[in-house]
Design an enzyme around this catalytic site. Structure first.
Site, short mmCIF file in Angstrom:
data_model
loop_
_atom_site.label_atom_id
_atom_site.label_comp_id
_atom_site.label_asym_id
_atom_site.label_seq_id
_atom_site.Cartn_x
_atom_site.Cartn_y
_atom_site.Cartn_z
N CYS A 1 -9.20 -6.43 -14.73
CA CYS A 1 -8.71 -5.30 -13.80
C CYS A 1 -7.43 -5.52 -13.30
O CYS A 1 -6.79 -4.94 -12.51
CB CYS A 1 -9.72 -4.71 -12.85
SG CYS A 1 -10.20 -5.85 -11.45
N HIS B 1 0.82 -1.31 -0.02
CA HIS B 1 0.17 -0.09 0.04
C HIS B 1 0.81 1.17 -0.28
O HIS B 1 0.47 2.39 -0.52
CB HIS B 1 -1.05 -0.04 1.16
CG HIS B 1 -0.60 -0.22 2.42
ND1 HIS B 1 -0.54 -1.57 3.20
CD2 HIS B 1 0.03 0.69 3.30
CE1 HIS B 1 -0.27 -1.48 4.23
NE2 HIS B 1 0.27 -0.35 4.35
N ASP C 1 -4.53 -11.43 -7.94
CA ASP C 1 -4.70 -12.40 -7.08
C ASP C 1 -5.04 -13.86 -7.70
O ASP C 1 -4.84 -14.71 -7.08
CB ASP C 1 -6.01 -12.08 -6.13
CG ASP C 1 -5.55 -11.07 -5.20
OD1 ASP C 1 -4.46 -11.29 -4.54
OD2 ASP C 1 -5.92 -10.00 -4.88
N ARG D 1 -15.32 -0.89 -6.02
CA ARG D 1 -15.20 -2.32 -5.17
C ARG D 1 -15.20 -2.27 -3.59
O ARG D 1 -14.47 -1.28 -2.97
CB ARG D 1 -13.75 -2.84 -5.42
CG ARG D 1 -13.36 -4.20 -4.67
CD ARG D 1 -12.18 -4.71 -5.25
NE ARG D 1 -11.06 -3.95 -4.35
CZ ARG D 1 -9.67 -4.32 -4.79
NH1 ARG D 1 -9.35 -5.32 -5.77
NH2 ARG D 1 -8.75 -3.58 -4.22
N ARG E 1 -10.41 1.08 -5.85
CA ARG E 1 -10.04 0.50 -4.69
C ARG E 1 -10.23 1.13 -3.41
O ARG E 1 -9.63 2.22 -2.98
CB ARG E 1 -8.20 0.21 -4.81
CG ARG E 1 -7.95 -0.83 -5.72
CD ARG E 1 -6.47 -1.09 -5.48
NE ARG E 1 -5.93 -2.27 -6.34
CZ ARG E 1 -5.34 -2.16 -7.64
NH1 ARG E 1 -5.10 -0.94 -8.08
NH2 ARG E 1 -4.84 -3.34 -8.19
N GLU F 1 -10.98 -14.08 -8.58
CA GLU F 1 -9.63 -13.83 -7.98
C GLU F 1 -9.22 -15.25 -7.51
O GLU F 1 -8.13 -15.44 -7.16
CB GLU F 1 -9.58 -12.93 -6.98
CG GLU F 1 -10.09 -11.63 -7.59
CD GLU F 1 -9.88 -10.55 -6.42
OE1 GLU F 1 -8.69 -9.73 -6.59
OE2 GLU F 1 -10.54 -10.40 -5.63
C1 PEP Z 1 -6.47 -8.13 -8.63
O1 PEP Z 1 -6.12 -8.92 -7.62
O2 PEP Z 1 -6.05 -8.28 -9.91
C2 PEP Z 1 -6.83 -6.86 -8.33
C3 PEP Z 1 -7.18 -5.85 -9.37
O3 PEP Z 1 -7.17 -6.44 -7.03
P1 PEP Z 1 -5.83 -5.92 -6.14
O4 PEP Z 1 -4.34 -5.72 -6.97
O5 PEP Z 1 -6.03 -4.67 -5.49
O6 PEP Z 1 -5.78 -7.20 -5.11
MG MG Z 2 -6.92 -8.58 -5.98
#
Ligand code: PEP
Ligand code: MG
Length: 745
Positions: free
Chosen positions: A682, A371, A635, A512, A476, A611
């Site tokens: 995404c 983060h 993920d 999300r 996010r 995911e």
């Molecule tokens: C992903 O997991 O591809 C995603 C877009 O979410 P994050 O990167 O926030 O886990």
């Molecule tokens: Mg993710």
């Protein structure tokens, strides 16, 4: 002339004679790399020497790379392919370096041009001495025979280098005057890239805890009076209020009252009042200030309360600001302009504060907490992660140039480096000022593809608009939760979400729900520590366990969507039951708003992120129920391949082109399309131009990616026809082996 390995092995006796002729170890190493490069017909040969105490490799000789890099390029044990060869004490051969995630060419020394790479450790038994590398522009240039030959040379070199080191140590004892301080010499440090961009400036080192006490700079003006202190106090207060106002305007979603600790300390009679009393009792103002700041640092840093410990940076920042005002400095336009922050530890809120105060970039010790990196990316500040040993090489107020894309830090950069980066920066700025993005994207044969933006902070919206994203494919929503000191209220969330909807003016926005857990931890949520946080209370699991927090967020989404075109998406869905349970909570929230007469968006679509392998298996059933689905490949790869996305040790196995991932994506796309359900991607795979033909051919025509990557991806789409994309995807899907996919790519 071809390569002559066999001859070369015979000729390595040359090495000892070279040593006889050399005046120093460096002289010898330079001759050695020339001889090896010549025999192997390699464009580059380099030798890195290992310092066991600092656990650092330094480039000591090179034929082919820029000579200015000698003595400056440093690598940690395990860093890049070279560091890995020494860490694991094995040869590493890469046919195409540019395709290896571990290959980290050092910018500014001409390393990017070389594809073929071979490194062998130089060792004496288990003792690490260094690494011998060869490189060439021609892919797959080195073979098994070259590897054997290089190993043989490395074995000889080990003895010679060890002897030479011994001799040099003896000589050094005889000639103490000639000893040079290598720490003072300009250097290049290779860290881990965390957020892209280039920054130049002087270092401001912030060390947390009482270890980094606050000091009065040399030459600070004397003869100051209590009136100067009062003036400085007023000025400081005004500056902090201005900064807070600016943060409220620009970063309202996350920056609420970020300077409140500064202002509270300033207003505290035990602090400002006490300094004033000491001055009136005869203490020089600057000394009284420094003493009191250090007293507070001591109290805060030794407090068992974590939140108080975290305030040490705030105290130092406040102290610096007051000192500058006391000296009559002018910091109004921003305290850290022209400065690069070097720190052992920073919180996301520190990054936010320092960015508001115009810090140019961040060099932080420790592992990449994603983060922090994501925040820096959204704030458009470069960030490089370094190790404790590397931190020691960075002194206060030294000139630096940092490259967040490469993870490179140049200490006292040369004219050559500055010139190269100046060109790079002006090209990047030009693209950002007026990105030539078209409003709609089509393949070469006219198939429409939609490009949406992933955003993390409200400040990303500007970029999304300027790169002409067609909507927000992924917001996010966790960042306001991570940075603040407590959960934002429904009202606060509503304000943030409304801004997104208003800014996008009718374009589709996908919210999300909270994805915390994993590596995104809330400091104020003292949950029991989890042994496997990525397999623990993460994302939708957290929301379903804390339905009060979940409902507040959902109500804020629904209310914000009243005049917009919004959707709600659940992360990490693992079963149909979980989806239905979460959707029921949305319906309950709708009923509640209805009963209260609060306007909300009645036609909000409700979808899922795909995911998890379980979601892929259940995709038919989920497609029946969900309004839409978006594939989160970041993920999906982690969970399908059982590879931790934050663990550098297994990063080689984290492959978006793994046959299982390709088949999963195609399966989801096929099922979604047959159910006429909207499907998009995404995850980061959507911003990889190499993967675009596959994604299109597999049936994905909606992508969501960081806004800055839209231009590049639009170009990649325009260059491929749908017919070719389908053909490519079929061939890739037919592959059983990773290597087959790689050769197609
Ligand atoms: C992903 O997991 O591809 C995603 C877009 O979410 P994050 O990167 O926030 O886990
Ligand atoms: Mg993710």
């Amino acid at each position: 002339m071809g390569k002559a390995n066999v001859n070369m092995i015979c000729d390595i006796a040359e090495l000892s004679s070279l040593f006889e002729k050399s005046s120093s170890l460096d002289d010898f190493l330079q001759s050695a790399v020339s001889v090896v490069a010549y025999h192997m017909q390699a464009a580059v040969c380099s030798i890195y020497i290992y310092d066991d105490k600092e656990r650092m490799l330094t480039l000591r000789a090179t034929q082919g790379l820029s000579p200015f890099a000698v003595g400056k390029v440093q690598l940690r044990l395990g860093q890049g392919l070279t560091g890995l060869a020494l860490k694991e004490l094995r040869a590493i051969r890469e046919g195409r370096g540019s395709q290896s995630p571990r290959f980290q060419p050092v910018k500014g020394i001409n390393e990017e041009r070389y594809e073929a790479f071979l490194a062998v450790p130089i060792r004496r038994g288990l003792t690490r001495v260094g690494v011998l590398t060869v490189q060439d522009t021609q892919p797959d240039y080195f073979d098994e025979k070259d590897e054997q030959a290089l190993k043989a040379i490395a074995a000889q070199l080990a003895t010679v280098i060890e002897n030479a080191n011994l001799l040099l140590t003896l000589r050094r004892q005889d000639e103490p005057a000639k000893k040079t301080d290598t720490r003072a010499a300009p250097k290049m440090i290779k860290g881990r890239p965390a957020s892209g961009g280039v920054a130049q400036g002087r270092t401001t080192v912030l060390i947390s805890g009482h270890g980094g006490s606050f000091q009065l700079p040399d030459g600070f003006p004397q003869n100051l009076t209590v009136h100067d202190f009062d003036r400085a106090l007023q000025q400081t207060e005004q500056q902090l209020k201005d900064l807070q106002r600016r943060a409220d305007e620009e970063l309202s979603d996350v920056a609420q009252l970020i300077f409140s600790a500064h202002l509270l300390i300033l207003a505290d009679d035990e602090f400002s009042g006490e300094i004033r009393r000491r001055i009136e009792a005869g203490a020089p103002p600057a000394e009284a200030l420094v003493t009191l700041v250090n007293t507070y640092i001591e109290i805060f840093s030794t407090s068992p309360n974590l939140r108080l410990q975290e305030k040490v940076h705030d105290l130092k920042d406040l102290g610096h600001r007051m000192l500058e005002n006391l000296a009559g400095g002018d910091r109004e336009s921003g305290d850290y302009s022209g400065q690069i922050i070097v720190a052992d530890m920073l919180l996301p809120s520190d990054i936010l504060k320092l960015s508001t105060e115009n810090a140019e970039g961040f060099i932080v010790q420790g592992g990449v907490t994603s983060h922090n990196a994501i925040i820096c990316r959204s704030l458009q500040k470069p960030m490089v992660m370094i190790d404790p040993q590397q931190l020691e090489l960075l002194c206060q107020s030294c000139d630096l140039l940092m490259d967040g894309d490469q993870g490179a830090i140049f200490i006292q950069p040369t004219e050559e480096v500055l010139k190269e980066y100046a060109e790079y920066r002006s090209a990047a700025a030009e693209l950002e000022a007026a990105p030539p993005v078209k409003t709609e994207t089509y393949t070469a044969d006219g198939t429409r593809v939609q490009l949406f933006a992933n955003i993390n902070l409200l400040s990303d919206l500007k970029m999304a608009l300027s790169f002409r994203a067609e909507g927000i494919g992924l917001y996010r929503s966790e960042f306001p939760f991570i940075i603040r000191n407590a959960f934002p209220s429904e009202e606060e969330q509503y304000q943030v979400y409304s801004r997104i909807v208003e800014t996008m003016g009718g374009r589709e926005v996908t919210f999300r729900t909270l994805d915390i857990g994993g590596d995104k931890v809330l400091s104020y949520q003292n949950e029991i520590e989890e042994a496997n946080p990525f397999l623990g209370l993460r994302a939708i699991r957290f929301s379903l366990l804390h339905k009060d927090i979940f409902s507040e967020q959902l109500r804020a989404f629904l209310r914000a969507g009243v005049n917009g075109n919004t959707r709600i998406m659940f992360p990490l869905i693992s079963s149909l039951d979980e989806f239905i349970e979460a959707r029921d909570v949305v319906h309950d929230c709708m009923k509640e708003l209805e009963a209260r007469g609060v306007p909300y968006s009645r036609d909000t679509k409700i979808g899922i992120m795909v995911e998890l392998p379980s979601a892929v298996e259940l995709i038919e059933d989920l497609a029946h129920e969900a309004d839409f689905m978006s594939i989160g490949t970041n993920d999906l790869i982690q969970y399908m391949l059982a590879v931790d996305r934050t663990n550098e040790m297994v990063s080689k196995l984290y492959l978006s082109h793994h046959p299982a991932i390709l088949r999963a994506i195609e399966r989801v796309a096929l099922v979604a399309n047959s159910h006429r359900k909207d499907v998009s991607i995404c995850g980061d795979i959507a911003m990889d131009p190499k993967m675009i033909p596959f994604l299109l051919g597999a049936g994905i025509t909606k992508l969501s990616l960081p806004p800055r990557r839209v231009y590049e991806i639009q170009r990649a789409i325009e260059q491929v026809s749908m017919e070719k994309a389908v053909y490519t995807a079929r061939r890739m899907l037919a592959c059983s082996r990773i290597s087959e996919v790689e050769s197609l790519l």
